[in-house]
Design an enzyme around this catalytic site. Structure first.
Site, PDB file in Angstrom:
ATOM      1  N   SER A 121     -42.737 -49.232 -49.723  1.00  0.00           N
ATOM      2  CA  SER A 121     -44.055 -49.952 -49.185  1.00  0.00           C
ATOM      3  C   SER A 121     -43.652 -51.427 -49.097  1.00  0.00           C
ATOM      4  O   SER A 121     -43.038 -51.782 -48.019  1.00  0.00           O
ATOM      5  CB  SER A 121     -44.823 -49.299 -50.273  1.00  0.00           C
ATOM      6  OG  SER A 121     -46.604 -49.431 -49.346  1.00  0.00           O
ATOM      7  N   GLU A 217     -39.863 -44.980 -43.356  1.00  0.00           N
ATOM      8  CA  GLU A 217     -41.003 -43.713 -43.857  1.00  0.00           C
ATOM      9  C   GLU A 217     -42.503 -44.819 -43.624  1.00  0.00           C
ATOM     10  O   GLU A 217     -42.127 -45.811 -43.269  1.00  0.00           O
ATOM     11  CB  GLU A 217     -40.987 -43.443 -45.198  1.00  0.00           C
ATOM     12  CG  GLU A 217     -40.971 -45.090 -45.927  1.00  0.00           C
ATOM     13  CD  GLU A 217     -41.637 -44.868 -46.166  1.00  0.00           C
ATOM     14  OE1 GLU A 217     -42.818 -44.471 -46.858  1.00  0.00           O
ATOM     15  OE2 GLU A 217     -42.657 -46.362 -47.286  1.00  0.00           O
ATOM     16  N   HIS A 282     -43.812 -42.325 -49.560  1.00  0.00           N
ATOM     17  CA  HIS A 282     -44.827 -42.702 -49.688  1.00  0.00           C
ATOM     18  C   HIS A 282     -45.433 -40.921 -49.943  1.00  0.00           C
ATOM     19  O   HIS A 282     -46.303 -40.573 -50.885  1.00  0.00           O
ATOM     20  CB  HIS A 282     -45.913 -42.581 -48.966  1.00  0.00           C
ATOM     21  CG  HIS A 282     -46.719 -44.123 -49.006  1.00  0.00           C
ATOM     22  ND1 HIS A 282     -45.380 -45.120 -48.244  1.00  0.00           N
ATOM     23  CD2 HIS A 282     -46.933 -45.306 -49.539  1.00  0.00           C
ATOM     24  CE1 HIS A 282     -45.466 -46.777 -47.954  1.00  0.00           C
ATOM     25  NE2 HIS A 282     -46.888 -46.294 -49.348  1.00  0.00           N
TER      26      HIS A 282
END
Length: 312
Positions: A121, A217, A282
């Site tokens: 992330s 992503e 995620h």
């Protein structure tokens, strides 16, 4: 220091029972109960976790940060430069790495030698910086106080295998299909799409994904925002020369069919292999992907094969 990394990124040593590992908060504030649960899991792996002094801090003005930029950077620096620490686990993502990255002493980090970095992330910015500044393999995987790590056995098991027995997880299989079939080889890189776009023009950003197997992503971004990030990277020439593309999770990014259509629209024109649903990011039960390791993608078969184990 802006020295060029070596041609072949360095693989840090794998972990062994009894290894000392650090948990630091480089981004957003960390829930205490999840931190404790994550630390307990690490202890259950026969590791010795040590928690940075500012992990539970919260910034006095900007509550989305885990304490001040200087304190987050100091915790990370101290953990990495501690010769007794074999790995640094980021506690969670959110936002904040980009505010502290330029506060790190990169000469000191390099001198400390290779060790394991784990996160995803917002930690995409650290993966990029470590690739650019240190030429080091890093692990795009679950974070120590993340919900997925604390509650999902698949995420735990795959990260644990990568850390202790990396030769056992040299193959990762897709749960989806090929958006563009074909085979490609290159060095794994990438992460969170919005962070990669935000890194453009910074001292730590790679000039392009040329020759790489790009992993993408994101989470909580509407389709038009994903379009914006992809288009920004396209206009900057960042995708030029990419060898292949692996797609992870797109949680809370709108109907997946729309996301898929966008990805094909923006990326399909390169004519390189593209495969979806590779299980990193995620999504629930996220898998660990080593950035900096050479691998081969067979998009048609939905298989990624590492040339070598993630860790030495």
């Amino acid at each position: 220091m802006n020295g060029r990394p070596p041609n072949e990124p360095v693989r840090p040593p794998r972990l062994v029972a009894g290894a000392r590992v650090a948990v630091v908060a480089s981004s957003g504030p960390v829930p205490e109960e999840r931190l404790q649960a994550g630390v307990d899991i690490l202890r259950g792996w026969d590791l010795e976790p040590v928690v940075g002094p500012h992990v539970l801090d919260r910034h006095g003005t900007f509550g989305y940060l885990a304490g001040t930029d200087a304190d987050r950077a100091a915790d990370f620096q101290a953990a990495w430069c501690d010769p007794s620490v074999a790995a640094v686990f980021c506690a969670r993502g959110g936002y904040g790495v980009q505010r502290m990255t330029d506060l790190l002493d990169w000469d000191a980090l390099r001198a400390a030698g290779p060790k394991v970095l784990v996160g995803f992330s917002d930690i995409t910015a650290l993966h990029e910086a470590f690739a650019a500044r240190l030429g080091l393999v890093t692990l795009h995987g679950p974070m120590a106080a993340g919900i997925d790590f604390v509650k999902n056995a698949r995420a735990q098991d795959h990260l644990r295998a990568t850390l202790f027995a990396p030769e056992s997880v040299r193959t990762i299989r897709s749960a989806g299909q090929a958006l563009v079939p074909g085979r490609a080889a290159g060095v794994l890189l990438g992460g969170c799409l919005s962070l990669l776009a935000s890194e453009l023009g910074t001292p730590h950003a790679r000039p392009s994904a040329s020759g790489g197997l790009l992993c993408l992503e994101d989470v909580g971004e509407e389709v038009y925002r994903l379009d914006r990030y992809l288009t920004q990277l396209l206009r900057a020439g960042w995708f030029d020369g990419v060898a292949g593309i692996l797609l992870g999770s797109w949680e809370r990014c709108g109907p997946y069919e729309r996301v898929r259509e966008l990805l094909l629209d923006r990326l399909g024109g390169f004519g390189v292999p593209i495969a979806e649903e590779f299980g990193f990011g995620h999504g629930e039960g996220a898998l660990t992907v080593p950035f900096g390791v050479r691998a081969e993608l067979d998009a048609g078969a939905g298989v990624l094969t590492l040339d070598a184990p993630a860790l030495a």
